[in-house]
Each structure stands twice: as structure tokens, then as C-alpha cells.
Design a protein around this motif. Sequence first.
Motif, short mmCIF file in Angstrom:
data_model
loop_
_atom_site.label_atom_id
_atom_site.label_comp_id
_atom_site.label_asym_id
_atom_site.label_seq_id
_atom_site.Cartn_x
_atom_site.Cartn_y
_atom_site.Cartn_z
N ILE A 298 0.87 -1.18 0.00
CA ILE A 298 0.00 0.00 0.00
C ILE A 298 0.91 1.22 0.00
O ILE A 298 1.88 1.29 0.77
N HIS B 195 -2.67 6.12 -4.27
CA HIS B 195 -3.32 4.83 -4.49
C HIS B 195 -2.82 4.07 -5.72
O HIS B 195 -2.86 2.85 -5.76
N GLN C 194 -8.09 5.12 -1.37
CA GLN C 194 -7.12 4.39 -0.54
C GLN C 194 -7.72 3.07 -0.06
O GLN C 194 -7.01 2.07 0.05
N ALA D 21 -7.35 0.71 -2.83
CA ALA D 21 -5.95 0.29 -2.89
C ALA D 21 -5.65 -0.76 -1.82
O ALA D 21 -4.88 -1.70 -2.06
#
Length: 230
Positions: free
Chosen positions: A98, A102, A158, A161
Motif C-alpha cells: 500500500i 493509491h 485508498q 488500494a
Amino acid sequence: MTDTTAPLISFSDVKKHYGEGSARVDALRGVSFDVTAGEVVGLRGPSGSGKTTVLNIVGCILAPSQGELRLAGEPVFAGGRWLRDDLRRLRLEAIGFIFQFHNLLPFLTSTDNVALVLQLAGQSRGAARRRAQELLDYLDVGHRRDAFPSQLSGGEAQRVAIARALANRPRIILADEPTAALDSQRAQVVMDLLRRVAIDQHAAIVVVTHDDKIADRFDRVLELRDGLLV
């Protein structure tokens, strides 16, 4: 055989230098730590302290100069060499990444961004999309499954992601400044999601951060300075 009782990440006396002679830079000077299943560990320190180097070594992207790396009890690097010849497969199946941004593919929907990782691992498109939708629901962004990245808020992107990072059920998750681009509320939501993932998936999570907004969200914080833990 993998030791199921061992730490998921074991980083033992790892050293890393770049260059030689007068141009040599010692990025890590003998760093050791373990991370167990269910732990969310923060990695902090000033720029140039070695945080990203640690993350890249754990992620099997960068080879140490010395030391040992074990993942889920399995020796992965020792004696100055990688002990696996399938590092790309290892990263795909065992490690989730991560990032601060993203990095979603702009021409794919949320579902297809997540499903793509599963298809690369060999799953059929239908099975990959079902798993992707399950993850998006789990991360409370299922209602945005058909949206493109440009249609998502920063917090939603996010979460997508994170879903992508979880696609192949990795038990090691590495996050590089995952909340830096988010406001305080969204940053705390993302960290709460990562904590839930650590517990539900029995995962070990390492988060590189400068973000004081999330300092209380870690089980432990490791502080790096000049290539050493302090």
C-alpha cells in the motif's frame, strides 16, 4: 517446511550499503526486529534514516548487503543471497503493498482494479471479480465498485488500494505513508481498517509514516536513525 509459530517477519542483523569506497553510504547498519501475526507496527524516522530500505528488503525488492530475512518462518535471504528463485511470485502471493498515492489504474473500475491482481495470479475473471467485490464490501466501499478512480474521494481510493493489496490474502502487508495524503478523520479510518485486517487475516503490517495523526494506532513504533533502531 514453514514454521507456523514463527514471526511473520524476522529481520535479523540486516545491513545495506550503496556504493563503494569514498562514495559508500550505509543505509542500514545492523537492524533486527520481528513482527508477529495480528500486529500493526509503525516505522518512523527522519528522511534518509533507512525506513524505505527496510520496507523494500522485507518486500523482497531490494537485497541486503548482509543479514537474514525470514517470512512466515521461511528463510528468504541468508548468506548473501536470495534463497528463493521465484521472488515475483512470492511478492504477488504473500506480500501486499500500500502506497501514499493509491496508484489505481485510471481506466479500470474499483472492482477491476482489485480483480486484476487476482487474474495475474491465475484466477478466472469471474472468480477474481467476486473476490474483489467481497473485499470492497469488507472495506465499506462496495457501493463504489463500479466507479473509476477519478470519481472516488481520497479516502475511498485508498480503501480500494487496500482491497487490491489484500486480494491474494497476503499475511504480510507493507504500507509506505498510506495516510499522508488524507485528512485526520480519513487517516484514522484507514488505520482502523488496517488494524481490523491484521486481526481478521492474522496478518503482520508494517507502516512507514511521518504522520503524527495516527501515532496511537500502532501496537509498537520502531524508530530509525542513521540506519539503526533507537
